[in-house]
Write an enzyme that holds these catalytic residues in place. Sequence first.
Site, PDB file in Angstrom:
ATOM      1  N   HIS A 161       0.808  -1.231   0.000  1.00 31.80           N
ATOM      2  CA  HIS A 161       0.000   0.000   0.000  1.00 31.80           C
ATOM      3  C   HIS A 161       0.836   1.274   0.000  1.00 31.80           C
ATOM      4  O   HIS A 161       0.556   2.217   0.756  1.00 31.80           O
ATOM      5  CB  HIS A 161      -0.936  -0.004   1.206  1.00 31.80           C
ATOM      6  N   HIS A 197     -10.097   1.813   0.445  1.00 29.95           N
ATOM      7  CA  HIS A 197      -9.924   0.689   1.368  1.00 29.95           C
ATOM      8  C   HIS A 197     -10.925   0.684   2.530  1.00 29.95           C
ATOM      9  O   HIS A 197     -10.575   0.433   3.677  1.00 29.95           O
ATOM     10  CB  HIS A 197      -8.497   0.723   1.932  1.00 29.95           C
ATOM     11  N   GLU A 209     -11.805  -3.958  -3.010  1.00 37.08           N
ATOM     12  CA  GLU A 209     -10.932  -2.886  -3.515  1.00 37.08           C
ATOM     13  C   GLU A 209     -10.681  -3.045  -5.020  1.00 37.08           C
ATOM     14  O   GLU A 209      -9.781  -3.804  -5.426  1.00 37.08           O
ATOM     15  CB  GLU A 209      -9.589  -2.925  -2.784  1.00 37.08           C
TER      16      GLU A 209
END
Length: 394
Positions: A147, A221, A359
Amino acid sequence: MKTTYRPLVQRAYNLGGVIKSLLLIALIVGLMTTTSARAAGGSISKSAYGKTADGIAVDEYTMTNANKIEVKIITYGGTVTSLKVPDRNGNWASIVLGFDKLSDYETMSPYFGAIIGRYGNRIAKGKFTLDGKEYTLAVNNGKNTLHGGKKGFDKQVWDAKPIEGFGSEALELSRISKDGEEGYPGNLTVKVVYTLTDKNELKIDYTATTDKDTVINLTHHSYFNMAGNGSGSIDNQILMINADKYVPIDDGGIPTGDMTPVDGTPFDFRSAKQIGPAVRSSDPQIINGRGIDHSFVLNRTDDKSLQMAARLYDPASGRTMDIWATEPGLEVYTGNFLDGTLHGSSGGMYRQGEAICLEPQHFPDSPNQPKFPSTTLKPGDTYTTSTVFKFTTN
Ligand code: GLA
């Protein structure tokens, strides 16, 4: 201090003279040009949310639509902190997990509700090669980068401005991710627009440009629980995923490079089914992910338009969420690492399996997977992607 951008549909009362009334009308019209107001009953308002540990002010925007659907977004990470929708009996609840205060988002958030980037999901060993040059990223998840690294887009304070719309409220978030930020090449100019429509859709539109070849994979998210934030396990909630294949991973979450048919596996959600039995399977891939933590290869007829990706439904409340996406993949994560250590905005602790992340994105580790669709962005091109979360009750 709360700045409210509300519809100023007000009568000009007689204040003792036509001139005063005309002045009042002029004032109202003037105000409307500085507020994102519209007649249909939606609104967007801003309030101070707090200051980061570095002393940067963070604001919270509250958007409501004509049906009183409400979403709250803070400029820290472009994070959705609350998303309130009704059940079939008109009971309202937020369907996303989160925290009550900024310091929790800064210090312990597992990406609750955030915009993720520059590269969402994992990059193996924190390395990728682009145009013959190897780039090294922060390793912040086992042996890999997750991420966007140690201070990804979820931990940045974004610039924000409300946008007027007819039949919608919108918030535009923007920032420049500098060349070398978290090890990525290129000055990346990013814009993310959250739009709440009167058709009960929360739309997210992402655009980005770069001055050097780079890699990019943005996503959102939120941890969803259609029975309500803090209501417990999502085991009985029903999921449909429009995908004939999924991406198997190793025990570190890095793809093996295959795209495997879901046929005969716990990953077959082509017909809607309960989440619980799938995440309790002894399938080696479920063991690797400690539940579902995999990218699904969405069935698509083209690589540009918004197409149906998934549906999440809570039979007890009737709350339903459809997801439409332009992305090739959908990362599905069933809250496997929630372990009772996070005290949430629900007032309680969050435990394993209390929510599901859905996602839309490209596939994990794509810069190192030549068979996967490219995530390279070049100067002169514009990265664009959109996701729509549509809320109904059944
Ligand atoms: C993504 C990853 C998961 C987990 C969450 C955040 O969904 O795929 O493994 O790291 O982020 O906790």
